[in-house]
Design a protein around this motif. Structure first.
Motif, short mmCIF file in Angstrom:
data_model
loop_
_atom_site.label_atom_id
_atom_site.label_comp_id
_atom_site.label_asym_id
_atom_site.label_seq_id
_atom_site.Cartn_x
_atom_site.Cartn_y
_atom_site.Cartn_z
N ILE A 141 36.80 51.00 37.42
CA ILE A 141 37.20 49.72 36.83
C ILE A 141 38.08 48.96 37.81
O ILE A 141 39.04 49.49 38.35
N GLY A 142 37.75 47.68 38.02
CA GLY A 142 38.54 46.81 38.86
C GLY A 142 39.04 45.62 38.07
O GLY A 142 39.06 45.62 36.82
N ASN A 143 39.42 44.57 38.75
CA ASN A 143 40.08 43.43 38.13
C ASN A 143 39.20 42.71 37.12
O ASN A 143 39.66 42.25 36.07
N VAL A 144 37.90 42.59 37.43
CA VAL A 144 36.99 41.87 36.52
C VAL A 144 36.80 42.66 35.24
O VAL A 144 37.02 42.16 34.12
N TYR A 145 36.38 43.91 35.38
CA TYR A 145 36.11 44.71 34.19
C TYR A 145 37.38 44.94 33.38
O TYR A 145 37.33 44.98 32.14
N ARG A 146 38.53 45.10 34.04
CA ARG A 146 39.79 45.27 33.31
C ARG A 146 40.04 44.09 32.37
O ARG A 146 40.29 44.26 31.18
N ALA A 147 39.95 42.87 32.91
CA ALA A 147 40.22 41.68 32.12
C ALA A 147 39.22 41.54 30.98
O ALA A 147 39.59 41.26 29.83
N GLU A 148 37.95 41.74 31.29
CA GLU A 148 36.90 41.52 30.29
C GLU A 148 36.91 42.58 29.20
O GLU A 148 36.72 42.28 28.02
N MET A 149 37.14 43.84 29.57
CA MET A 149 37.16 44.90 28.56
C MET A 149 38.31 44.72 27.58
O MET A 149 38.15 44.91 26.37
N TYR B 16 37.85 36.11 32.93
CA TYR B 16 38.06 36.27 34.36
C TYR B 16 37.81 34.96 35.11
O TYR B 16 36.79 34.30 34.91
N LYS B 17 38.78 34.55 35.92
CA LYS B 17 38.73 33.31 36.71
C LYS B 17 38.69 32.06 35.82
O LYS B 17 38.27 31.00 36.27
N ARG B 18 39.14 32.15 34.57
CA ARG B 18 39.11 31.00 33.66
C ARG B 18 40.53 30.53 33.32
O ARG B 18 40.74 29.92 32.27
N GLU B 19 41.49 30.80 34.18
CA GLU B 19 42.87 30.41 33.91
C GLU B 19 42.98 28.90 33.66
O GLU B 19 42.38 28.10 34.36
N THR C 263 42.53 28.62 22.86
CA THR C 263 43.81 28.75 23.56
C THR C 263 43.57 28.83 25.06
O THR C 263 42.59 29.43 25.51
N HIS C 264 44.45 28.24 25.85
CA HIS C 264 44.28 28.28 27.29
C HIS C 264 44.44 29.71 27.82
O HIS C 264 45.38 30.41 27.47
N ILE C 265 43.52 30.11 28.67
CA ILE C 265 43.56 31.43 29.29
C ILE C 265 44.73 31.49 30.25
O ILE C 265 44.97 30.57 31.04
N ARG C 266 45.49 32.59 30.19
CA ARG C 266 46.65 32.78 31.05
C ARG C 266 46.27 33.54 32.32
O ARG C 266 45.38 34.39 32.32
N ASP D 202 48.42 35.85 34.88
CA ASP D 202 49.67 36.51 35.22
C ASP D 202 49.44 37.38 36.45
O ASP D 202 48.31 37.49 36.96
N GLU D 203 50.51 38.00 36.91
CA GLU D 203 50.40 38.98 37.99
C GLU D 203 50.89 40.32 37.48
O GLU D 203 51.98 40.42 36.92
N MET D 204 50.07 41.33 37.63
CA MET D 204 50.42 42.68 37.20
C MET D 204 50.20 43.63 38.37
O MET D 204 49.05 43.81 38.80
N ALA D 205 51.25 44.19 38.89
CA ALA D 205 51.18 45.10 40.03
C ALA D 205 50.42 44.47 41.19
O ALA D 205 49.52 45.08 41.78
N ASN D 206 50.78 43.22 41.50
CA ASN D 206 50.22 42.48 42.64
C ASN D 206 48.74 42.17 42.49
O ASN D 206 48.07 41.83 43.48
N ARG D 207 48.21 42.25 41.29
CA ARG D 207 46.82 41.86 41.04
C ARG D 207 46.79 40.79 39.95
O ARG D 207 47.61 40.79 39.03
N LYS D 208 45.84 39.88 40.05
CA LYS D 208 45.73 38.81 39.06
C LYS D 208 45.24 39.36 37.73
O LYS D 208 44.30 40.17 37.68
N LEU D 209 45.87 38.89 36.67
CA LEU D 209 45.53 39.34 35.32
C LEU D 209 45.16 38.13 34.48
O LEU D 209 45.96 37.20 34.32
N TYR D 210 43.95 38.12 33.95
CA TYR D 210 43.45 37.03 33.12
C TYR D 210 43.37 37.52 31.67
O TYR D 210 42.80 38.59 31.40
N TRP D 211 43.93 36.72 30.73
CA TRP D 211 43.87 37.14 29.34
C TRP D 211 44.15 35.98 28.40
O TRP D 211 44.69 34.96 28.81
N CYS D 212 43.77 36.16 27.15
CA CYS D 212 44.00 35.15 26.12
C CYS D 212 45.16 35.59 25.24
O CYS D 212 45.06 36.60 24.54
N PRO D 213 46.27 34.85 25.24
CA PRO D 213 47.45 35.27 24.47
C PRO D 213 47.26 35.14 22.96
O PRO D 213 48.10 35.63 22.20
#
Length: 326
Positions: free
Chosen positions: A221-229, A294-297, A306-309, A311-322
Motif C-alpha cells: 500500500i502506498g499513498n494512493v491506495y492509503r487515501a482511497e481505502m 487522491y489529488k483532489r485537494e 465538502t472540500h477535500i483536505r 495534509d502532511e503525514m510523516a512527510n507524505r501527502k494525505l488526501y481525505w474528506c473531513p
C-alpha cells in the motif's frame, strides 16, 4: 512511488518473457557490475513480488532483489508477450475485463515501461502499430540514461533505472527480507494473513493513516491506495489503530484484496466502483476520474460536497474528506 499492483505486473512480465531462459545480465551504468557478473548467463527460474519488492531466483540459488523506490522503473523492449492477465500484446484484456483495454494518458498501465513516470523511447512509441515498432526499433536498443541492470534474452530486453535497491541475495537473506514484510494478499489472501494484518493494526496507538503505509504491517500500500481505502471505509486517517474495530480492520484487509486484484488485472488503481460505459472508459484513461480523494485537494467531495483536505503525514501527502471520514 510505484505501489504493489505495479510490482506484481512487473513480476508477471518476467514470468511470461524471461523465466526458463538463460539471461545475459549486464550493468551499462557500471554500479551493478559485480552483481551482474554473478547472474550473467544463468537461467531465471522464478519471479514474484511481495508488496513493493521484486524477487527473481536464478539457477544456483542466486536471487535478485529490486525495490523501485520513488524513481525506479523497468523498461521492456523487443517481442514482449503481455503479462498473464492480458490475452495478447495488443492490449486486449483477458476474461477479467471483456470491455477491452483503455490506456491511461500517463502510461500507468503500460506494458513496456512500469514504475516511475518518464518519457522513454518505448513509452513515446506506445501508440505506434506493431509493424511500425518492428521497423523503427533496434534490438537490443542502445541503453538510454543510467541503466543499473539490463536483462537480455534473444527476444526481450529489460532495463532497470533509478531503483532504491538492486542486489544479489542468498536464499537466507531473502527469507530475512520477507520476515520484515507484512502480508501481501496477492501472495497470501488467507484468513491467517488477514489476522496478521488485523492484529498488527488494533494493538498500535499509531494513526491508521501511517499503519497502512508501514510495509511491516501490510505490504504494497502506498499513498494512493492509503487515501482511497480510508475514504471507502469512512475512517479518519488520524484515528489510532487501537481505536479501529476488528470489523473495520477486516474490512480494510478485504478491500485491499479487492483493489489490489483490480490493479494487477488492469494496471490502474481504479478505486471507484460501479462505473460503466463512457464513465468507465473516462476513468480508465484519466487518473482524476477514478479516485475519490487522491489529488483532489480543494475540490468538493464526490459524495458530500465538502472540500477535500490535503495534509502532511510523516512527510507524505494525505488526501481525505473531513466530513465523510469521521
Amino acid at each position: 512511488m510505484p505501489e504493489g499492483h505495479s510490482v506484481h505486473r512487473i513480476a508477471r512480465q518476467f514470468e511470461r518473457n524471461f523465466v526458463g531462459q538463460r539471461v545475459v545480465v549486464t550493468s551499462p551504468q557500471g554500479r551493478f557490475s559485480d552483481g551482474a557478473a554473478l547472474l550473467n548467463n544463468l537461467e531465471l527460474e522464478e519471479a514474484w513480488a511481495v508488496g513493493k519488492q521484486l524477487f527473481m531466483r536464478f539457477s544456483g540459488d542466486h536471487w535478485l532483489r529490486v525495490h523501485l523506490g520513488i524513481y525506479g522503473a523497468w523498461d521492456f523492449s523487443g517481442t514482449i508477450h503481455a503479462d498473464a492477465t492480458i490475452a495478447s500484446a495488443n492490449g486486449r484484456m483477458g476474461q477479467t475485463n471483456q470491455r477491452g483495454t483503455v490506456f491511461d494518458a500517463a502510461g500507468e498501465n503500460s506494458l513496456s515501461s512500469i514504475g516511475a513516470p518518464r518519457k522513454t523511447r518505448m513509452r513515446m512509441a506506445e501508440e505506434q502499430h506493431e509493424s511500425e515498432l518492428e521497423q523503427t526499433t533496434q534490438f537490443p536498443p542502445e541503453p538510454i540514461g543510467a541503466v543499473r541492470v539490463r536483462l537480455l534474452t534473444e527476444t526481450v530486453c529489460a532495463d532497470l533505472r533509478g531503483p532504491t535497491a538492486c542486489e544479489v541475495l542468498t536464499a537466507e537473506q531473502v527469507d530475512a527480507v520477507l520476515a520484515r514484510l507484512g502480508p501481501d494478499p496477492q501472495r497470501d489472501s488467507s484468513d491467517e494473513a488477514g489476522q496478521k494484518f488485523v492484529d498488527a493494526v488494533v494493538k498500535k496507538n499509531t494513526p491508521i493513516g501511517l499503519l497502512l503505509m508501514d510495509q511491516s504491517v501490510v505490504a504494497g500500500i502506498g499513498n494512493v491506495y492509503r487515501a482511497e481505502m480510508l475514504f471507502r471505509a469512512h475512517i479518519d486517517p488520524y484515528r489510532p489503530g487501537k481505536k479501529i474495530t476488528t470489523d473495520e480492520a477486516w474490512g480494510l484487509w478485504r478491500d485491499w484484496i479487492y483493489l489490489l486484484d483490480i490493479g494487477v488485472q488492469t494496471g490502474q488503481m481504479m478505486t471507484i466502483d460501479g462505473l460503466e460505459g463512457e464513465a468507465w472508459r473516462k476513468a480508465m484513461a484519466n487518473r482524476a476520474d477514478r479516485h475519490w480523494v487522491y489529488k483532489r485537494e480543494g475540490l468538493p467531495c464526490l459524495k458530500c460536497g465538502t472540500h477535500i483536505r490535503l495534509d502532511e503525514m510523516a512527510n507524505r501527502k494525505l488526501y481525505w474528506c473531513p466530513s465523510c471520514q469521521t
